[in-house]
Write a protein that holds these residues in place. Structure first.
Motif, PDB file in Angstrom:
ATOM      1  N   ALA A 275       0.825  -1.110  -0.127  1.00 58.56           N
ATOM      2  CA  ALA A 275       0.143   0.007   0.108  1.00 58.56           C
ATOM      3  C   ALA A 275       0.735   1.135   0.050  1.00 58.56           C
ATOM      4  CB  ALA A 275      -1.065  -0.165   1.193  1.00 58.56           C
ATOM      5  N   ILE A 276       1.821   1.267   0.846  1.00 60.71           N
ATOM      6  CA  ILE A 276       2.973   2.561   0.682  1.00 60.71           C
ATOM      7  C   ILE A 276       3.660   2.604  -0.902  1.00 60.71           C
ATOM      8  CG2 ILE A 276       5.136   3.373   1.763  1.00 60.71           C
ATOM      9  CD1 ILE A 276       2.829   3.498   3.652  1.00 60.71           C
ATOM     10  N   GLU A 277       3.989   1.459  -1.243  1.00 64.53           N
ATOM     11  CA  GLU A 277       4.572   1.544  -2.384  1.00 64.53           C
ATOM     12  C   GLU A 277       3.612   1.764  -3.706  1.00 64.53           C
ATOM     13  OE1 GLU A 277       8.108  -1.764  -1.966  1.00 64.53           O
ATOM     14  OE2 GLU A 277       6.247  -2.343  -2.710  1.00 64.53           O
ATOM     15  N   GLN A 278       2.346   1.531  -3.474  1.00 61.48           N
ATOM     16  CA  GLN A 278       1.496   2.114  -4.693  1.00 61.48           C
ATOM     17  C   GLN A 278       1.180   3.521  -4.296  1.00 61.48           C
ATOM     18  OE1 GLN A 278      -1.740  -1.189  -3.819  1.00 61.48           O
ATOM     19  NE2 GLN A 278      -1.208  -2.116  -5.477  1.00 61.48           N
ATOM     20  N   GLY A 279       0.980   3.888  -2.962  1.00 58.85           N
ATOM     21  CA  GLY A 279       0.620   5.195  -2.675  1.00 58.85           C
ATOM     22  C   GLY A 279       1.658   6.355  -3.192  1.00 58.85           C
ATOM     23  N   PHE A 280       2.801   6.013  -2.892  1.00 57.83           N
ATOM     24  CA  PHE A 280       3.566   6.821  -3.590  1.00 57.83           C
ATOM     25  C   PHE A 280       3.771   6.969  -4.874  1.00 57.83           C
ATOM     26  CE2 PHE A 280       5.443   7.125   0.948  1.00 57.83           C
ATOM     27  CZ  PHE A 280       5.941   8.470   1.071  1.00 57.83           C
ATOM     28  N   MET A 281       3.784   5.514  -5.601  1.00 57.73           N
ATOM     29  CA  MET A 281       3.544   5.646  -7.180  1.00 57.73           C
ATOM     30  C   MET A 281       2.441   6.475  -7.702  1.00 57.73           C
ATOM     31  SD  MET A 281       3.746   2.238  -9.648  1.00 57.73           S
ATOM     32  CE  MET A 281       2.330   1.465  -8.666  1.00 57.73           C
ATOM     33  N   ALA A 282       1.429   6.168  -7.039  1.00 60.48           N
ATOM     34  CA  ALA A 282       0.100   7.202  -7.496  1.00 60.48           C
ATOM     35  C   ALA A 282       0.505   8.603  -7.315  1.00 60.48           C
ATOM     36  CB  ALA A 282      -0.966   6.497  -6.663  1.00 60.48           C
ATOM     37  N   LEU A 283       1.035   8.860  -6.133  1.00 59.68           N
ATOM     38  CA  LEU A 283       1.230  10.471  -5.789  1.00 59.68           C
ATOM     39  C   LEU A 283       2.277  10.829  -6.977  1.00 59.68           C
ATOM     40  CD1 LEU A 283       0.975  12.750  -3.895  1.00 59.68           C
ATOM     41  CD2 LEU A 283       3.213  11.828  -2.624  1.00 59.68           C
ATOM     42  N   ASN A 284       3.336  10.221  -7.260  1.00 53.04           N
ATOM     43  CA  ASN A 284       4.053  10.566  -8.156  1.00 53.04           C
ATOM     44  C   ASN A 284       3.837  10.858  -9.655  1.00 53.04           C
ATOM     45  OD1 ASN A 284       6.336  11.115  -6.311  1.00 53.04           O
ATOM     46  ND2 ASN A 284       7.327   8.835  -6.456  1.00 53.04           N
ATOM     47  N   ARG A 285       2.759   9.586  -9.924  1.00 50.05           N
ATOM     48  CA  ARG A 285       1.960   9.953 -10.986  1.00 50.05           C
ATOM     49  C   ARG A 285       1.159  11.003 -11.223  1.00 50.05           C
ATOM     50  NH1 ARG A 285       1.540   5.479 -14.963  1.00 50.05           N
ATOM     51  NH2 ARG A 285      -0.156   6.270 -15.371  1.00 50.05           N
ATOM     52  N   SER A 286       0.583  11.458 -10.168  1.00 53.13           N
ATOM     53  CA  SER A 286      -0.222  12.810 -10.087  1.00 53.13           C
ATOM     54  C   SER A 286       0.454  13.758 -10.347  1.00 53.13           C
ATOM     55  CB  SER A 286      -0.896  12.921  -8.779  1.00 53.13           C
ATOM     56  OG  SER A 286       0.025  13.217  -7.631  1.00 53.13           O
TER      57      SER A 286
END
Length: 88
Positions: free
Chosen positions: A61-72
């Motif tokens: 979840a942490i890895e996905q969250g940061f990936m989504a944040l950076n994609r945003s």
């Protein structure tokens, strides 16, 4: 002060990015690394000290969250495929 454009990776869908966006994502990456190091500490604990299933869910979840944040921030776009009809 002008912000220069950084050319994106030669990957379809990625656009040039400003200094500000690159700096923001680099800041996010440093924060992510700090959190992941906490996971590394927990992984070194004695067997059974943490629930492995929830540990894996949390790390993912942490890895996905940061990936989504950076994609945003970088906002990659969808790409055209060879089979797309350009005349429609």
């Amino acid at each position: 002060m002008t912000s220069k454009q950084h050319h994106g990776l030669p990957v379809a869908g990625y656009q040039p990015q400003t200094d500000d966006k690159v700096a923001l994502v680099n800041e996010n990456k440093a924060l992510e690394e700090r959190v992941l190091r906490q996971f590394d500490k927990l992984a070194q604990m004695e067997p059974g000290a943490v629930d492995g299933r929830w540990f894996a869910i949390g790390r993912t979840a942490i890895e996905q969250g940061f990936m989504a944040l950076n994609r945003s921030v970088f906002q990659p776009s969808r790409v055209a495929l060879p089979e797309d009809d350009k005349t429609a």
